[in-house]
Design an enzyme around this catalytic site. Structure first.
Site, short mmCIF file in Angstrom:
data_model
loop_
_atom_site.label_atom_id
_atom_site.label_comp_id
_atom_site.label_asym_id
_atom_site.label_seq_id
_atom_site.Cartn_x
_atom_site.Cartn_y
_atom_site.Cartn_z
CB CYS A 172 -0.94 0.02 1.20
SG CYS A 172 -2.12 -1.35 1.20
CG HIS B 43 -6.33 1.55 -0.23
ND1 HIS B 43 -5.16 2.12 -0.72
CD2 HIS B 43 -5.94 0.57 0.63
CE1 HIS B 43 -4.12 1.51 -0.16
NE2 HIS B 43 -4.57 0.57 0.65
CB CYS C 121 -1.07 0.36 8.02
SG CYS C 121 -2.67 0.05 7.23
N GLY D 167 1.06 -3.95 4.46
CA GLY D 167 0.99 -5.39 4.70
C GLY D 167 2.31 -5.98 5.15
#
Length: 398
Positions: A94, A354, A384, A386
């Site tokens: 992300c 997202h 955040c 993964g």
């Protein structure tokens, strides 16, 4: 030791964000979305010869299928940019888009380049997360300390909600506010400056004539915000990751398609071409956290980025804290004592979507244009990541 020079941002744009898997970009390739923003960001600075661009760094969280084969280089070529420009695709899940921005800035800051494109692109319609072709190492399952790597993102959000005592009611209220802010921003036209509309051309069968016909339309705004979203309607949704959990589809980020791009230059290029910068890249930090509570990552990355910049949290005028899940965003806000009025002023990923590796580049464009409009000085993009990470990048408006 060579003294670092500044990296300036002179243009930033993005596509609208479409909903996946059945939204406006369901049949649009991610490399086409990428080429569109690359071409558009260069068009914003017509006095700069595209041949001066040395490289394009592009973030993508799932670089396979239509977004494989080094999509960065494909985007350069499909955009009609000079084939002297290189391209590299990077993956930090992300945070891929904001990592691409930081890497492009570092090339300039260390004197290795004078003009760079930073971007991100992702199609969760064409390359959904559950289609990832991967072969997990058995060590993930044979060692207790590694098992968190295999947790689904939703389960990690449940872990955060439980550990930080984030209630279902608080999550739903946060999600409803995300939609309210996004809708208000759309109505006010606040996204117009950062969005480059995209012309979609889809092929379909006319059910009456049985003929194959092209259907064209222009997408000019984000597809995700819903006017019928309230805390009351969200409260009716069932948890999707744990039977007695609190994380639902409504208080989680939307699966999405989109792309964003930024153009960065050195001070030398600014002066030689009489360019007006819209921002300066200030700092970037990444920190790790236990994979099973990956959503709390920004609480470690944010202080680190601020320390590098020599700034305080109170110096930030605009913070794009990616709303992967309401639970993790609220936990970060709670832990760091953040001012919620400065966080996602135009709504976040719960409403706006997202598109994974594109989000960092997209939200950097939002920060830059938001600061320009409001007169703020410092902005941050943070999320955040993964497998247990947090990332944060700081930008100064000029």
């Amino acid at each position: 030791m060579t003294q670092l020079q500044e990296a300036y941002i002179v243009a930033a744009t993005r596509t609208p964000v479409g909903k996946a898997p059945r939204g406006v970009f369901k049949n649009t390739r991610p490399d086409d979305l990428l080429a569109h923003v690359m071409k558009s960001v260069m068009a914003q600075v017509p006095q700069l010869d595209p041949s001066l661009v040395e490289d394009a760094i592009v973030g993508c969280a799932i670089p396979q299928g239509p977004q494989g084969l080094n999509m960065a280089r494909m985007g350069v070529l499909f955009a009609g940019l000079p084939n002297t420009i290189g391209g590299v695709t990077v993956n930090r899940y992300c945070a891929s888009g904001v990592t691409a921005l930081a890497m492009a800035a570092d090339r300039i800051r260390t004197g290795q380049a004078d003009v760079m494109i930073a971007a991100g692109a992702e199609s969760m319609s064409m390359v959904p997360m559950n289609a990832i072709l991967t072969d997990m190492n058995p060590a993930i399952f044979s060692k207790d300390e590694n098992i968190g790597i295999a947790y689904g993102m939703g389960l990690t959000a449940e872990n955060v909600a439980k550990q930080w005592n984030i209630s279902r009611e608080a999550q739903d209220a946060f999600a409803a506010e995300s939609h309210r802010r996004a809708l208000a921003a759309q109505a006010a036209g606040y996204f117009n400056a950062e969005i480059t509309p995209y012309d979609v051309s889809d092929m379909g069968v006319d059910l009456i004539s049985q003929e194959l016909r092209a259907k064209g339309f222009t997408v000019s705004q984000d597809e995700g915000p819903r006017a019928d979203t309230t805390a009351e309607t969200l409260a009716k949704l069932k948890p999707v990751f744990a039977a007695r959990g609190s994380v639902t589809a409504g208080n989680s980020s939307q699966m999405s398609d989109g792309a964003g791009a930024l153009l960065l230059v050195s001070e030398k290029i600014l002066k030689e071409h009489n360019l007006t910068p819209i921002g300066r890249f200030v700092s970037f930090s990444v920190r790790g956290v236990p994979p099973e509570i990956m959503g709390i990552g920004p609480k470690e990355a944010i202080p680190a980025a601020l320390k590098v910049a020599g700034l305080q949290l109170s110096d930030m005028d605009w913070i794009e804290l990616n709303e992967a899940f309401a639970a993790q965003a609220l936990a970060v806000i709670q832990d760091l004592g953040m001012d919620e009025s400065k966080i996602n002023p135009l709504g976040g990923a719960i409403a706006l979507g997202h598109p994974l590796g594109a989000t960092g580049a997209i939200r950097a464009a939002t920060v830059l244009h938001g600061l320009q409009r409001t007169g703020g000085r410092y902005g941050m993009v943070t999320m955040c990541v993964g497998t247990g990470m947090g990332a944060a990048g700081i930008i100064e408006r000029l």
